[in-house]
Design a protein around this motif. Structure first.
Motif, PDB file in Angstrom:
ATOM      1  N   GLN A 179     -10.792   6.634  18.060  1.00 44.02           N
ATOM      2  CA  GLN A 179      -9.357   6.392  18.252  1.00 44.02           C
ATOM      3  C   GLN A 179      -9.106   5.475  19.445  1.00 44.02           C
ATOM      4  OE1 GLN A 179      -7.989  10.547  18.269  1.00 44.02           O
ATOM      5  NE2 GLN A 179      -6.855  10.126  16.398  1.00 44.02           N
ATOM      6  N   SER A 180      -9.900   5.630  20.484  1.00 43.41           N
ATOM      7  CA  SER A 180      -9.703   4.777  21.661  1.00 43.41           C
ATOM      8  C   SER A 180     -10.054   3.327  21.369  1.00 43.41           C
ATOM      9  CB  SER A 180     -10.545   5.298  22.836  1.00 43.41           C
ATOM     10  OG  SER A 180     -11.930   5.135  22.581  1.00 43.41           O
ATOM     11  N   ARG A 181     -11.019   3.091  20.467  1.00 41.65           N
ATOM     12  CA  ARG A 181     -11.447   1.723  20.153  1.00 41.65           C
ATOM     13  C   ARG A 181     -10.667   1.127  18.975  1.00 41.65           C
ATOM     14  NH1 ARG A 181     -16.344   0.585  22.830  1.00 41.65           N
ATOM     15  NH2 ARG A 181     -16.361   1.979  24.653  1.00 41.65           N
ATOM     16  N   CYS A 182     -10.284   1.982  18.006  1.00 38.48           N
ATOM     17  CA  CYS A 182      -9.668   1.473  16.771  1.00 38.48           C
ATOM     18  C   CYS A 182      -8.151   1.602  16.768  1.00 38.48           C
ATOM     19  CB  CYS A 182     -10.212   2.226  15.558  1.00 38.48           C
ATOM     20  SG  CYS A 182     -11.997   2.188  15.384  1.00 38.48           S
ATOM     21  N   GLY A 183      -7.610   2.539  17.532  1.00 36.81           N
ATOM     22  CA  GLY A 183      -6.173   2.769  17.510  1.00 36.81           C
ATOM     23  C   GLY A 183      -5.689   3.164  16.122  1.00 36.81           C
ATOM     24  N   PRO A 184      -4.512   2.687  15.719  1.00 41.46           N
ATOM     25  CA  PRO A 184      -3.967   3.065  14.413  1.00 41.46           C
ATOM     26  C   PRO A 184      -4.743   2.511  13.221  1.00 41.46           C
ATOM     27  CG  PRO A 184      -2.594   1.391  15.440  1.00 41.46           C
ATOM     28  CD  PRO A 184      -3.590   1.824  16.475  1.00 41.46           C
ATOM     29  N   ALA A 185      -5.696   1.613  13.476  1.00 40.53           N
ATOM     30  CA  ALA A 185      -6.503   1.080  12.372  1.00 40.53           C
ATOM     31  C   ALA A 185      -7.451   2.128  11.809  1.00 40.53           C
ATOM     32  CB  ALA A 185      -7.298  -0.135  12.838  1.00 40.53           C
ATOM     33  N   LEU A 186      -7.692   3.208  12.545  1.00 43.73           N
ATOM     34  CA  LEU A 186      -8.535   4.297  12.042  1.00 43.73           C
ATOM     35  C   LEU A 186      -7.712   5.122  11.052  1.00 43.73           C
ATOM     36  CD1 LEU A 186     -11.333   5.711  12.357  1.00 43.73           C
ATOM     37  CD2 LEU A 186     -10.212   7.256  13.984  1.00 43.73           C
ATOM     38  N   THR A 187      -8.010   4.991   9.772  1.00 42.79           N
ATOM     39  CA  THR A 187      -7.185   5.626   8.734  1.00 42.79           C
ATOM     40  C   THR A 187      -7.866   6.800   8.052  1.00 42.79           C
ATOM     41  OG1 THR A 187      -7.933   3.903   7.206  1.00 42.79           O
ATOM     42  CG2 THR A 187      -5.794   3.601   8.247  1.00 42.79           C
TER      43      THR A 187
ATOM     44  N   ASP B  50      -8.025  -2.811   8.414  1.00 41.83           N
ATOM     45  CA  ASP B  50      -7.816  -3.892   9.369  1.00 41.83           C
ATOM     46  C   ASP B  50      -6.847  -4.932   8.818  1.00 41.83           C
ATOM     47  OD1 ASP B  50      -9.208  -4.952  12.028  1.00 41.83           O
ATOM     48  OD2 ASP B  50      -8.845  -6.666  10.709  1.00 41.83           O
ATOM     49  N   SER B  51      -5.976  -5.427   9.676  1.00 43.93           N
ATOM     50  CA  SER B  51      -4.993  -6.422   9.254  1.00 43.93           C
ATOM     51  C   SER B  51      -5.480  -7.851   9.462  1.00 43.93           C
ATOM     52  CB  SER B  51      -3.683  -6.226  10.040  1.00 43.93           C
ATOM     53  OG  SER B  51      -3.923  -6.343  11.434  1.00 43.93           O
ATOM     54  N   GLU B  52      -6.685  -8.013  10.009  1.00 44.93           N
ATOM     55  CA  GLU B  52      -7.195  -9.363  10.262  1.00 44.93           C
ATOM     56  C   GLU B  52      -8.222  -9.789   9.220  1.00 44.93           C
ATOM     57  OE1 GLU B  52      -8.249 -10.422  14.225  1.00 44.93           O
ATOM     58  OE2 GLU B  52      -6.779  -9.042  15.127  1.00 44.93           O
ATOM     59  N   SER B  53      -9.419  -9.176   9.252  1.00 38.74           N
ATOM     60  CA  SER B  53     -10.462  -9.580   8.324  1.00 38.74           C
ATOM     61  C   SER B  53     -11.540  -8.517   8.279  1.00 38.74           C
ATOM     62  CB  SER B  53     -11.097 -10.907   8.763  1.00 38.74           C
ATOM     63  OG  SER B  53     -11.790 -10.730   9.994  1.00 38.74           O
ATOM     64  N   GLU B  54     -12.391  -8.588   7.256  1.00 37.47           N
ATOM     65  CA  GLU B  54     -13.495  -7.652   7.150  1.00 37.47           C
ATOM     66  C   GLU B  54     -14.467  -7.856   8.310  1.00 37.47           C
ATOM     67  OE1 GLU B  54     -17.104  -6.406   4.089  1.00 37.47           O
ATOM     68  OE2 GLU B  54     -15.311  -7.401   3.309  1.00 37.47           O
ATOM     69  N   GLU B  55     -14.676  -9.106   8.705  1.00 37.98           N
ATOM     70  CA  GLU B  55     -15.576  -9.395   9.820  1.00 37.98           C
ATOM     71  C   GLU B  55     -15.070  -8.735  11.103  1.00 37.98           C
ATOM     72  OE1 GLU B  55     -17.532 -13.263  12.152  1.00 37.98           O
ATOM     73  OE2 GLU B  55     -15.992 -13.534  10.602  1.00 37.98           O
ATOM     74  N   HIS B  56     -13.754  -8.816  11.318  1.00 39.62           N
ATOM     75  CA  HIS B  56     -13.159  -8.198  12.510  1.00 39.62           C
ATOM     76  C   HIS B  56     -13.323  -6.684  12.468  1.00 39.62           C
ATOM     77  CE1 HIS B  56      -9.681  -6.680  14.969  1.00 39.62           C
ATOM     78  NE2 HIS B  56     -10.176  -7.578  15.801  1.00 39.62           N
ATOM     79  N   ALA B  57     -13.042  -6.089  11.297  1.00 40.95           N
ATOM     80  CA  ALA B  57     -13.154  -4.636  11.140  1.00 40.95           C
ATOM     81  C   ALA B  57     -14.598  -4.184  11.343  1.00 40.95           C
ATOM     82  CB  ALA B  57     -12.660  -4.222   9.758  1.00 40.95           C
TER      83      ALA B  57
ATOM     84  N   GLN C 290      -0.565  -4.365   2.567  1.00 38.58           N
ATOM     85  CA  GLN C 290      -1.953  -4.111   2.200  1.00 38.58           C
ATOM     86  C   GLN C 290      -2.857  -4.568   3.346  1.00 38.58           C
ATOM     87  OE1 GLN C 290      -3.821  -2.837  -0.083  1.00 38.58           O
ATOM     88  NE2 GLN C 290      -2.710  -2.693  -1.998  1.00 38.58           N
ATOM     89  N   PRO C 291      -3.793  -3.726   3.764  1.00 40.53           N
ATOM     90  CA  PRO C 291      -4.750  -4.185   4.778  1.00 40.53           C
ATOM     91  C   PRO C 291      -5.629  -5.309   4.218  1.00 40.53           C
ATOM     92  CG  PRO C 291      -5.411  -2.053   3.875  1.00 40.53           C
ATOM     93  CD  PRO C 291      -4.052  -2.346   3.326  1.00 40.53           C
ATOM     94  N   ARG C 292      -6.004  -6.214   5.076  1.00 35.71           N
ATOM     95  CA  ARG C 292      -6.873  -7.308   4.633  1.00 35.71           C
ATOM     96  C   ARG C 292      -8.296  -6.820   4.381  1.00 35.71           C
ATOM     97  NH1 ARG C 292      -4.910 -12.526   5.347  1.00 35.71           N
ATOM     98  NH2 ARG C 292      -2.906 -12.641   6.441  1.00 35.71           N
TER      99      ARG C 292
ATOM    100  N   LEU D  47       0.835  -1.190   0.000  1.00 36.91           N
ATOM    101  CA  LEU D  47       0.000   0.000   0.000  1.00 36.91           C
ATOM    102  C   LEU D  47       0.872   1.243   0.000  1.00 36.91           C
ATOM    103  CD1 LEU D  47      -2.823   1.450   0.546  1.00 36.91           C
ATOM    104  CD2 LEU D  47      -2.198   1.310   2.975  1.00 36.91           C
ATOM    105  N   PHE D  48       0.606   2.175  -0.951  1.00 38.75           N
ATOM    106  CA  PHE D  48       1.143   3.525  -0.828  1.00 38.75           C
ATOM    107  C   PHE D  48      -0.035   4.397  -0.429  1.00 38.75           C
ATOM    108  CE2 PHE D  48       2.411   7.740  -2.508  1.00 38.75           C
ATOM    109  CZ  PHE D  48       3.474   7.933  -1.625  1.00 38.75           C
ATOM    110  N   PRO D  49      -0.053   4.906   0.804  1.00 41.70           N
ATOM    111  CA  PRO D  49      -1.300   5.423   1.386  1.00 41.70           C
ATOM    112  C   PRO D  49      -1.666   6.857   1.042  1.00 41.70           C
ATOM    113  CG  PRO D  49       0.448   5.456   3.024  1.00 41.70           C
ATOM    114  CD  PRO D  49       1.028   4.819   1.796  1.00 41.70           C
ATOM    115  N   LEU D  50      -0.805   7.595   0.351  1.00 36.57           N
ATOM    116  CA  LEU D  50      -1.174   8.963  -0.003  1.00 36.57           C
ATOM    117  C   LEU D  50      -2.388   8.933  -0.927  1.00 36.57           C
ATOM    118  CD1 LEU D  50      -0.449  11.991   0.167  1.00 36.57           C
ATOM    119  CD2 LEU D  50       0.913  11.675  -1.910  1.00 36.57           C
ATOM    120  N   SER D  51      -3.438   9.668  -0.565  1.00 33.28           N
ATOM    121  CA  SER D  51      -4.663   9.654  -1.363  1.00 33.28           C
ATOM    122  C   SER D  51      -5.318  11.020  -1.309  1.00 33.28           C
ATOM    123  CB  SER D  51      -5.631   8.596  -0.823  1.00 33.28           C
ATOM    124  OG  SER D  51      -6.825   8.566  -1.583  1.00 33.28           O
ATOM    125  N   LEU D  52      -5.594  11.587  -2.492  1.00 33.50           N
ATOM    126  CA  LEU D  52      -6.256  12.890  -2.580  1.00 33.50           C
ATOM    127  C   LEU D  52      -7.077  12.953  -3.847  1.00 33.50           C
ATOM    128  CD1 LEU D  52      -3.528  15.034  -4.013  1.00 33.50           C
ATOM    129  CD2 LEU D  52      -2.869  13.823  -1.981  1.00 33.50           C
TER     130      LEU D  52
END
Length: 468
Positions: A241-249, A287-294, A216-218, A128-133
């Motif tokens: 942020q408290s619930r998602c941590g760095p997964a909040l993009t 999410d790095s685990e699964s769509e269900e987890h996310a 790449q995130p899953r 993943l190259f995360p720059l997006s605009l």
């Protein structure tokens, strides 16, 4: 000047030295179509060596250089003035992906590579190259680096500066500084890389860069929440942020009027709610685990936000198509504004904790300066960057309204300064804000900037009239 042009033709080929108005027109007008400059020529080198040769010729003949990528900037940073003595140095032909290193999580690319192409090349390597605009289909990496572009992923990944590990730069003297090692640790003196990033081509010409890649995130899950106030949006940000941590993009704020403009000019795009709400927040979870987890995390966040009265309603995208539809609401705001007519744009940042207060206070000040004007407020709430735009009142010609631009800018930017913010969050200064920044930067800061400019570009040939 004929001798200069002849030397340029010998260096890069006559076909790439453009002087006819029909050939140069697209390079001379800014992205919003409000300003057209003049140039002695548009020069289109094919690689770093040709770029260096052109810059040496410009130094020899004292021809100012205006570096240009995709020409998508909004502050007149990539177009020449109307003097007609400068040469536009287009880097669009420097468009090669030089290397992809999935193990090192890096990609080495040339400055003319379109951002979307870089994203696709990264995805092909399962990265993943995360720059997006919004302009990613036409803006280039060189321009992104030169303006330190932001976009929607800054909350998690940072601005372009944080996504770059090394640069190749042609100096004002036509020498090549190559630092493309792709190292994350290299404490061997001054950080020259960061000096050129965000300098808008005033210190040298970026020709290539080593960019950071990520796994790449899953799964990526998107949600749209409806709420009453920006203050509640900040409460939602804290909860997410408290619930998602760095997964909040992604965490994007949009007012109701923003989405009404989108619905008016893109009739197939409307918020997925039965009734209108004052504010909306678009959230994205990677999410790095699964769509269900996310999805489970998001359902927890949304459920808690509803129970606490932070939000009034929400929808979690159930498919890729619905996710894209939600993002289109955000990404088409600027285009909807353009269809509506001319407006006064502000790309500002304030401390995240003070955004709600800033909006409340500044809205009142702007209404005093221009009664009945319409506020188009949206942006990257998660990193404190707002696009705080002002449209004319109903029935007022936009040409008449634009005459108030200086007065409204002063109201907004003075308020930004009082809140400890910046009058340019991600667009840069260019020529548009060059004089205005002297009102907000200290004399010491300005003196240091001028010292650096004089040291690296003593003849003031690199993008003169921009930034400083």
């Amino acid at each position: 000047m004929n001798a200069f042009l002849q030397a340029c033709r010998a260096a890069i080929g006559a076909a790439h030295v453009l002087t006819e108005p029909a050939d140069t027109a697209g390079y001379l007008t800014d992205q919003r179509g409000r300003y057209t400059g003049r140039a002695v020529a548009v020069l289109r080198p094919a690689d770093t060596a040709e770029t260096a040769a052109i810059v040496r010729l410009c130094a020899q003949y004292r021809v100012p250089v205006v570096p240009q990528g995709g020409n998508t900037g909004l502050v007149l940073g990539s177009v020449p003035d109307q003097g007609g003595t400068a040469a536009v140095l287009s880097l669009r032909r420097l468009n090669r992906i030089r290397a992809v290193d999935p193990v090192n999580n890096t990609m080495t690319v040339e400055a003319g590579c379109v951002l979307q192409t870089v994203q696709q090349e990264a995805a092909a390597a399962a990265r993943l190259f995360p720059l997006s605009l919004a302009a990613e289909g036409s803006c280039t990496i060189g321009g992104n680096l030169s303006t330190n572009a932001g976009g929607t992923g800054v909350l998690r990944y940072g601005n372009t500066r944080e996504l770059c590990l090394g640069l190749e730069v042609v100096t004002a003297q036509g020498e090549v500084m190559s630092s493309l090692k792709g190292l994350r640790k290299d404490n061997t003196g001054y950080d020259l890389r960061d000096l050129f990033i965000g300098a808008e081509g005033t210190l040298g010409v970026i020709t290539a860069a080593v960019l950071k890649l990520f796994p790449q995130p899953r799964a990526q899950v998107t949600a749209l929440a409806a709420l009453k106030t920006p203050a509640q949006a900040l409460r939602l940000l804290n909860l997410a942020q408290s619930r998602c941590g760095p997964a909040l993009t992604g965490f994007e704020l949009m007012s109701d009027f923003c989405l009404q403009l989108v619905a008016k000019h893109f009739t197939d795009q409307r918020p997925p709610f039965a009734q209108r709400h004052a504010q909306y927040v678009l959230l994205e979870l990677s999410d790095s685990e699964s769509e269900e987890h996310a999805r489970g995390i998001f359902e927890d966040v949304i459920g808690n936000a509803l129970e606490q009265g932070i939000i009034d309603d929400a929808v979690i995208a159930s498919s890729i198509a619905q996710s894209k539809s939600l993002w289109q609401l955000r990404e088409n705001i600027s285009m909807a504004q353009a269809h509506e007519g001319k407006n006064i744009k502000h790309d500002i940042s304030v401390p995240i904790s003070r955004i709600a207060e800033f909006i409340e206070v500044t809205d009142k000040l702007v209404q005093q300066a221009s009664p009945a004007c319409r506020m188009v407020t949206f942006g990257h709430l998660g990193d404190g960057n707002l696009h705080y735009n002002v449209s004319p009142p109903e029935g007022v010609a936009d040409t008449e309204f634009i005459r108030q631009q200086h007065a409204i800018n002063l109201v907004v930017h003075d308020s930004v300064d009082r809140f400890g913010g910046s009058i340019s969050a991600e667009h840069g200064l260019g020529a548009l804000k060059r004089e205005e920044i002297t009102r907000y930067k200290s004399p010491v800061e300005l003196a240091l900037m001028r010292t650096i400019k004089q040291a690296l570009d003593p003849h003031n040939l690199m993008n003169p009239g921009k930034v400083i």
